[in-house]
Structure formats: C-alpha cells, structure tokens
Design an enzyme around this catalytic site. Structure first.
Site, short mmCIF file in Angstrom:
data_model
loop_
_atom_site.label_atom_id
_atom_site.label_comp_id
_atom_site.label_asym_id
_atom_site.label_seq_id
_atom_site.Cartn_x
_atom_site.Cartn_y
_atom_site.Cartn_z
N HIS A 66 38.41 37.33 41.01
CA HIS A 66 38.42 37.32 42.54
C HIS A 66 39.23 36.39 42.95
O HIS A 66 39.68 35.52 42.38
CB HIS A 66 36.87 37.14 43.06
CG HIS A 66 36.30 35.92 42.37
ND1 HIS A 66 35.79 35.78 41.13
CD2 HIS A 66 36.15 34.63 43.05
CE1 HIS A 66 35.38 34.55 41.20
NE2 HIS A 66 35.66 33.81 42.12
N CYS A 185 31.89 27.31 43.98
CA CYS A 185 33.12 27.56 43.38
C CYS A 185 34.21 27.54 44.32
O CYS A 185 34.25 27.60 45.36
CB CYS A 185 32.91 28.92 42.66
SG CYS A 185 32.84 30.46 43.83
#
Length: 671
Positions: A66, A185
């Site tokens: 991603h 993250c």
C-alpha cells in the site's frame, strides 16, 4: 463516493511474476488502466518504496502492499489471487492473496476509514477463506464491499472506560493483567489496524484486559485516561512516533515495529506481562503530557498553550544537549582560546594540514563549531515544534522560519515562543478552511506553509521582533547582574519546582526555563543561564539519589520492591532522571515529596551561591566536563541535598505515621 474496487480491478489465479516488485508494478498498471492513476510508473515506485520500509506480508498467506501517491486520483483497491505465490516477507511463507491499496495524497477521511476496515477484515480467517473460494471477480467485489460497507466498524477492544473486574477477581482470585497498546504505521492505512485487531483478538483468547489506540490515517480516538492509569504495561507497535507519548509515562513498555503486532501478538502480550512484574523493566520516560481536556477532545486554550510549549521544549532539547556537550568538549580539547581560533582552524587547516597548536586543538575546533551550529537551531526548533503542536507537520516550516527571524532580530527564546505560537495558530486556522477538493492535496505542502510563514514571520519583522528583543536584553542583564541572596533565592525556588512533581508540569516549567536560557549564555559575558541550568540539573538529581541513600541506610523502613527500586535509583539520579523517585512518591507522597523538596531546594540554592555552571542540559555527573572547573562544587551541592532529603524522609517514616487507607473517611452505615 467512488467505488473502491470493481471487477476490472480483480485478477484471479494470476501469474504476476516471482518478486514483490513485479506484482506491485502489474497491479499499479491495472490501477492506471482503469483511469484511477495518472502514472503507473510513479505509483509502482511509491508502492515499492513503502514495501522497502516494512514488508507487507502478514500471516495466513496475505500481503497488503500500500502507499499514498500523487499519481492516484481515486482511492483504489486492486486485488490478485496469485498462482504461483510470491514471498512478501511473512514469517509463515509466501502470499497468494494480495491487496494493493492505492490512496491519493489528499485522500478524505471517509475513504481512509473504508480502507482501514478492509485491512481489519484481512485478519479474519473466515473472510480470507471466502476470498480463496470465490469463483469470479464479481464475488470478490461483493465480499470486499460487504466488509467496507458504511456500517460502523467494530472496535477491536474497549477503550472508552476502564475494564470492569471479572467475577472471579472479586472472589479473591489473582487480578487479571491489563495491557494497553498503540499501533501506527507510516501510511496509517493497513498495518495500523491489522496489528490492533491481531493484538486484541489474542488478548481476548489469553484472558487479558486489553485496550488499543490506533493512530492511523482514518483518525484516532485517544485511550481514556482511566484505562491508561489502570494498565499494568503498554505495547507500542509502531513504525512512527507515538503521539502524546507522555500520557504513558512511568508504564513498563514493549516497543516493536508495527508488523510484529500482526506476526507475534501472543509473544508481545506475554512480554508486556513479564515487564509489568519486573521492577527493572524499561519504562516510558516522562515527556510531553496530554491533559485530560486534550484526551477528551475539548482542550482549553490554556491547556493547549502548555502542551505546545512543552512540545517545543521537548524537541529542542536534543539540539541543546548535543550542542552544549560538543562545545564543552571543544573547550576540553582546545582550551578556552578555541572561541577565537576555531573558524580560522577550520577554514585554513585540515586533518592533513594541522595548525601549529596540534591535533587536539584542531579536533577541539571541530567539536566547538559543530556544537555552535547545533545550538544555532535552538530558537528555530523551539518555534517549529511549538507550531507543530498546534498544526501538525504543516506548521513546522512556518514555526522554524519564525524562530529563525526571532534569532536574527535578537529576540531570543521569547521571540521563538511567540513566533511559534503565531505560526501554529495561523496554520491551524488556514487548515480549517473549506477548500475545493482539487486544492486539498496542496494545502499541507504548499498553501499552509506559505501563508503561515508570511503571517508569522511578517508579524515578527514588522511589529513584534523589536520589542521582544528589548525585553530579552533586559532579562539577560537582570540575570547577569544577579548575585548573593537574590541568586540563592532563585536557586531555592528552582530546586523546589524540580522536586514538587518529579517530572510533571511544574518540574517541566523549571527545566524549560533553564534550557531555553542556554541559547543566550556565554562563559565570558553571560554565565547566569548556565548557573540556572546547573541548579536545575543538580536539584533534579537529588530525589532519586536521596531515596537510594535512604533505602541503603534504613532498609527496614521500605518494602522489598522499594529497596529494589532504590538500587536502580542510584544510576537514575546520577544521570539526572528525576522520575527514579516516582515509585517512592506514588506509594508515600506525603512524606517522600516534602523530603525531596527540602533537599532539592538546598542544592539549588547552593549551586547558585557557588556560581556553578553547566553548558549541558542533561546527563548529571556524566557531563562533568561541561561544568568547567566548577564540577567539584556541583558534586558537593548535590551530595549535601541528597543527605538532607534522605535524613528528612527517614525521620518522617520513623516518627510520622502513615494514615491507613480509608482512615480519613468513616465507614458509611446503610440507612
């Protein structure tokens, strides 16, 4: 809202190559072919760059590459069921289910919440089994749409209130352990939420009370203060800084990359439980402290101002610490004349063409110059991170610029504070504008920094810099002229402030005052700020050292756990970590805190009376070389304060009885 996934974005039983790079490239091309990205190559490059930071393979044969990319025009999911499988770095082997999440730089909160729901669903075995059993692209799309529907996502664990005790606990069984966690993250889309759910599910299976805060792109709901207070330990599964880390100060901590929250949840929870039972375990240091108002989303202006100032000082300290120690090292190697010759040595000489004074003098010039350049960032960093506290990343550049203007105009740290506040408030206001969708991506990187810099620095140049410079000059003259009784009283007040809450807000105010003053200090012309720094550091060392000494002299007055903490407090105190006294103060505040204040006040007063200086803002006795030839007096003042506090706490524990819990409130009789 645009559909995140369509049948054209699904590949079943596809051969996309043998490497993560090939898979990402082909999925990026698929996204671009559907008109959802302007440049497949740029999207693939961003995806591979994110993959290089942390592998995106997770247990169960799944991978979630991603990224955020300027090439993406519509938030998109592209999915491939691979044959053959490809290794995305998961511990249990290769992946056959790959979801490529492509988000625009300015993706809105609604889309980001849907993407996070998908990531959470991927830790559910029933969902992944359905994906593997699907017979068509349309079935895959339907499955995905079901889990990212607009129905609210279930929270992974309760975070709104402290967990209620289980029935067996009330019957006298051992209390269940309570663990809190933060997951985050770099992109805040996938791993943040998968780690949270993985930890929550495992904690439930293990019978551990658990609550988690996800600091992701779709927003973050802070853990309730009561939940944090009740927790036995904290897990930080993060690849980025934890926001408002100071809320967890003093808690035993396990900190790991976010991916380990997905791969090894049981081990992390067991490690956290072990840490909660180990008096020597690593703990979250005291730092910027989130207030109750901030936690509840209704922060007052005063609370916000305090938080911003503490944030600025917290981020400024490394510049001061490194700079001050290097300047002190420069004097140690090159002598005090290094101030006059450092520039000449560095421009006219090299390591292979040493000056006549020799190698040590040249190395001293190098250290002195690096330290001076580091100290030059003091005011800009202060302004930059005050603005950051108000406006997040878009406020950093305007705050740094306003701080640099303050330094240029001689406005010092007061100018840096004012410039940072203006920059932060201006950027927060600009960020609140309701702008067209096409402009949202430009706001954080162009529009907010540009306008924020113009407003804050313009006001500093045109109206505020001059008057603040005059005020700063007057303050420096007052401090420089301070001597005798006035200096001793200031040292006493600073010492009391350092010990009253042991790393809390009052302690931080005194410490911030001392650190900020170092930017204007000079051994020759203005040593007073260095004296204040020495007083604050020595006073802050006294409480833990005094508790360590007291547990050594009168061990019977302390519990076994306190005696163990006392052993660690020797080193903590010597290194100027006041929080080493917190376990003692928490158990017996009415006797430990007054005793600590008495000794710390004595030490602060003595330091100012002795004219002791410190060019370093931290380190305790380990930075003795930053105190020039005054370090023996620094040790003497610290020793005297330590003995005084230890004696007072021993006397109080022997002769002032501690009231039993509940003694102050008589039992209530039912009517």
């Amino acid at each position: 809202m645009s559909e995140l996934i369509t049948a054209e974005l699904v590949l079943l039983d596809a051969d996309l190559g043998n490497s993560t790079g090939e898979v990402i490239e082909k999925l990026a091309s698929l996204v671009a072919e559907q008109g959802r990205a302007t440049d497949a190559g740029a999207l693939a490059a961003d995806g591979k760059a994110r993959e290089a930071k942390t592998a995106t393979g997770v247990p169960g044969g799944i991978a979630i590459p991603h990224c955020r990319s300027a090439a993406v025009t519509v938030p998109t999911l592209a999915m491939a069921r691979l044959n053959p499988k490809v290794d995305f770095g998961a511990k249990d082997g290769e992946a056959d289910l790959v979801f490529f999440i492509a988000a625009p730089d300015g993706a809105d909160q609604a889309h980001l919440k849907l993407l996070s729901k998908l990531a959470r669903a991927l830790v559910k075995k029933s969902f992944t089994a359905s994906l593997r059993a699907a017979q068509s692209e349309a079935q895959i799309v339907e499955l995905v749409r079901d889990v990212v529907s607009d129905a609210p996502a279930a929270a992974p664990a309760p975070a709104a209130a402290a967990p209620a005790p289980a029935a067996e606990e009330t019957a006298g069984a051992p209390k269940k352990k309570s663990i809190v966690a933060v997951t985050a993250c770099p992109t805040g889309i996938a791993h943040t939420y998968m780690a949270a759910d993985s930890l929550a599910q495992t904690a439930q299976e293990m019978g551990v009370d658990f609550a988690v805060e996800t600091q992701g792109s779709s927003g973050s709901t802070p853990l309730d203060a009561a939940v944090i207070e009740a927790a036995d330990a904290v897990i930080f599964a993060v690849d980025v800084d934890v926001r408002d880390r100071g809320r967890f100060a003093g808690k035993p901590v396990i900190q790991v990359p976010v991916k380990r929250g997905i791969d090894e949840p049981e081990k992390l929870i067991n490690d956290a439980i072990a840490a909660s039972e180990d008096p020597q375990a690593r703990r979250v240091p005291a730092g910027t402290t989130a207030t109750a108002e901030e936690k509840n989303g209704s922060e007052s202006f005063g609370a916000g101002l305090k938080r911003a100032l503490l944030t600025g000082v917290s981020y400024m300290i490394p510049f001061v610490a490194g700079g001050g120690l290097l300047i002190a090292l420069g004097f140690l190697l090159g002598g005090y004349a290094i101030t006059d010759v450092a520039d000449q040595y560095l421009t006219e000489n090299t390591l292979f063409n040493l000056p006549d004074a020799g190698l040590l003098a040249y190395l001293g010039a190098v250290a002195f110059k690096i330290g001076g350049l580091s100290m030059g960032f003091l005011v800009p960093a202060l302004g930059g991170y005050i603005a950051y506290a108000y406006a997040d990343r878009p406020g950093i550049a305007p705050g740094f610029t306003a701080g640099a203007v303050a330094g240029f105009m001689g406005a010092g740290f007061i100018g840096g504070i004012v410039g940072g506040l203006i920059a932060g408030l201006a950027c927060r206001w600009i960020n609140s504008w309701n702008v067209p969708r096409w402009m949202r991506g430009l706001m954080p990187v162009v529009i907010v920094p540009l306008l924020g810099s113009i407003i804050a620095s313009g006001l500093m140049f045109l109206f505020l810099g001059g008057p603040i410079a005059k005020l700063t000059e007057a303050l420096n003259n007052w401090l420089s002229g301070m001597s005798g009784t006035a200096a001793a009283v200031l040292g006493l007040v600073l010492g009391l402030m350092m010990a009253v809450d042991l790393g809390g807000p009052v302690n931080k105010v005194a410490y911030s005052f001392a650190v900020a003053g170092l930017g204007t200090a000079s051994l020759a012309d203005n040593p007073a700020p260095m004296m204040i720094m020495a007083a604050v550091m020595a006073a802050g060392m006294v409480p833990p050292l005094a508790m360590a000494l007291a547990t050594t002299i009168s061990a019977k007055l302390f519990t076994e756990a306190e005696r163990e903490n006392g052993k660690a407090a020797w080193l903590l105190g010597a290194a100027f970590i006041s929080e080493g006294a917190i376990p003692f103060a928490a158990a017996d505040p009415l006797r430990v805190i007054p005793a600590s204040m008495v000794g710390a006040g004595v030490t602060g007063s003595l330091i100012m009376s002795f004219n002791v200086v410190s060019q370093a803002p931290h380190g305790g006795i380990f930075v003795f070389f930053a105190m020039n030839n005054t370090w023996p007096l620094f040790l003497l003042a610290t020793l005297i304060g330590t003995v005084v506090s230890a004696a007072v706490v021993i006397v109080l524990k022997k002769y002032v009885r501690k009231a039993p819990v509940g003694a102050a409130e008589p039992a209530k009789v039912a009517a």
